[in-house]
Design an enzyme around this catalytic site. Structure first.
Site, mmCIF file in Angstrom:
data_model
loop_
_atom_site.group_PDB
_atom_site.id
_atom_site.type_symbol
_atom_site.label_atom_id
_atom_site.label_comp_id
_atom_site.label_asym_id
_atom_site.label_seq_id
_atom_site.Cartn_x
_atom_site.Cartn_y
_atom_site.Cartn_z
ATOM 1 N N LYS A 55 0.896 -1.193 0.008
ATOM 2 C CA LYS A 55 -0.004 -0.053 0.017
ATOM 3 C C LYS A 55 0.822 1.156 0.237
ATOM 4 O O LYS A 55 0.422 2.198 -0.741
ATOM 5 C CB LYS A 55 -0.982 -0.126 1.241
ATOM 6 N N ALA A 71 -0.735 0.716 5.809
ATOM 7 C CA ALA A 71 -1.047 -0.217 7.046
ATOM 8 C C ALA A 71 -1.941 -1.060 6.750
ATOM 9 O O ALA A 71 -2.945 -0.902 5.861
ATOM 10 C CB ALA A 71 -1.565 0.703 8.168
ATOM 11 N N ASP A 72 -2.150 -2.071 7.318
ATOM 12 C CA ASP A 72 -2.969 -3.320 7.274
ATOM 13 C C ASP A 72 -3.180 -3.890 8.411
ATOM 14 O O ASP A 72 -2.025 -4.214 9.257
ATOM 15 C CB ASP A 72 -2.714 -4.240 6.163
ATOM 16 N N SER A 73 -4.306 -4.581 8.866
ATOM 17 C CA SER A 73 -4.464 -5.270 9.916
ATOM 18 C C SER A 73 -5.384 -6.617 9.902
ATOM 19 O O SER A 73 -6.082 -6.608 8.989
ATOM 20 C CB SER A 73 -5.250 -4.446 11.221
ATOM 21 N N GLY A 108 0.542 -4.236 10.407
ATOM 22 C CA GLY A 108 1.603 -4.015 9.664
ATOM 23 C C GLY A 108 1.643 -2.519 9.303
ATOM 24 O O GLY A 108 0.603 -2.104 8.948
#
Length: 202
Positions: A55, A71-73, A108
């Site tokens: 991203k 960001a990613d969860s 992340g």
């Protein structure tokens, strides 16, 4: 000391934007067009790191001078990743399994430093937080599902919204569960020679 560096959030998440604003930052939002299904890894923590980096990369390509956050969860439950549920039935099934148990919420986040149209620094980290779930009653689960909130978030729960009463406690960074670790961001900025206070908007 203040900095005139632009901060760009490569995420459509209102929760992430709210976290940054509450921390005194004023990021611009540029949503990436990353196909999340194309980025997987053997471990859930590695997957969120890959997604965050992808991203940030996609947004960085559009910038000439900026600090870009990707960001990613994902919730790891039973050793498997749990993203956004496809529908209410899936969310209901998840809550039946999660009630009274725990999972690990991995977030992340990537900080890319873009100068003169080139990425001069990439910093990718993962914050992992253990989440202990309460045991909501069936009527409570149905009421929660009816709001639509669990369908819009990784793991089918929130810590900063209507799902908060259904989380008993967390071990780790609560902000990372919401979507972005401000502690990790502070460290990433420090590695670029910036204090997070340099980016405060007064």
């Amino acid at each position: 000391m203040s900095s005139d560096r632009r901060l760009v959030l490569g995420s459509a998440s209102p929760a992430r934007l709210s976290l940054l604003r509450q921390a005194g930052l004023a990021p611009e939002v540029v949503v990436s067009d990353v196909d999340e299904s194309a980025h997987t890894a053997p471990r859930v923590a590695e997957t969120v790191a890959l997604l965050a980096s992808a991203k940030a990369t996609a947004v960085a390509r559009q910038e000439t001078d900026a600090l870009v956050i990707g960001a990613d969860s994902l919730l790891e439950f039973g050793g498997k990743p749990q993203g956004k549920p496809a529908d209410a039935a899936e969310a209901r099934d998840r809550w039946r399994r999660m009630a009274g148990r725990s999972g690990i919420l991995h977030t992340g986040q990537a900080l890319f430093d873009v100068r003169d149209g080139a990425v001069v620094s990439r910093d990718v980290a993962v914050a992992s937080t253990v989440v202990y779930f309460a045991e909501p009653t069936p009527p409570e689960v149905e009421a929660y599902l009816a709001t639509g909130e669990p369908l819009a978030v990784a793991g089918a729960f929130t810590l900063d919204g209507l799902g908060a009463p259904f989380v008993r406690r967390v071990e780790g960074d609560p902000a990372a569960v919401v979507g972005l670790s401000l502690t990790v961001l502070r460290t990433q900025l420090a590695r670029r020679g910036l204090a997070i206070t340099d980016l405060w908007r007064r």
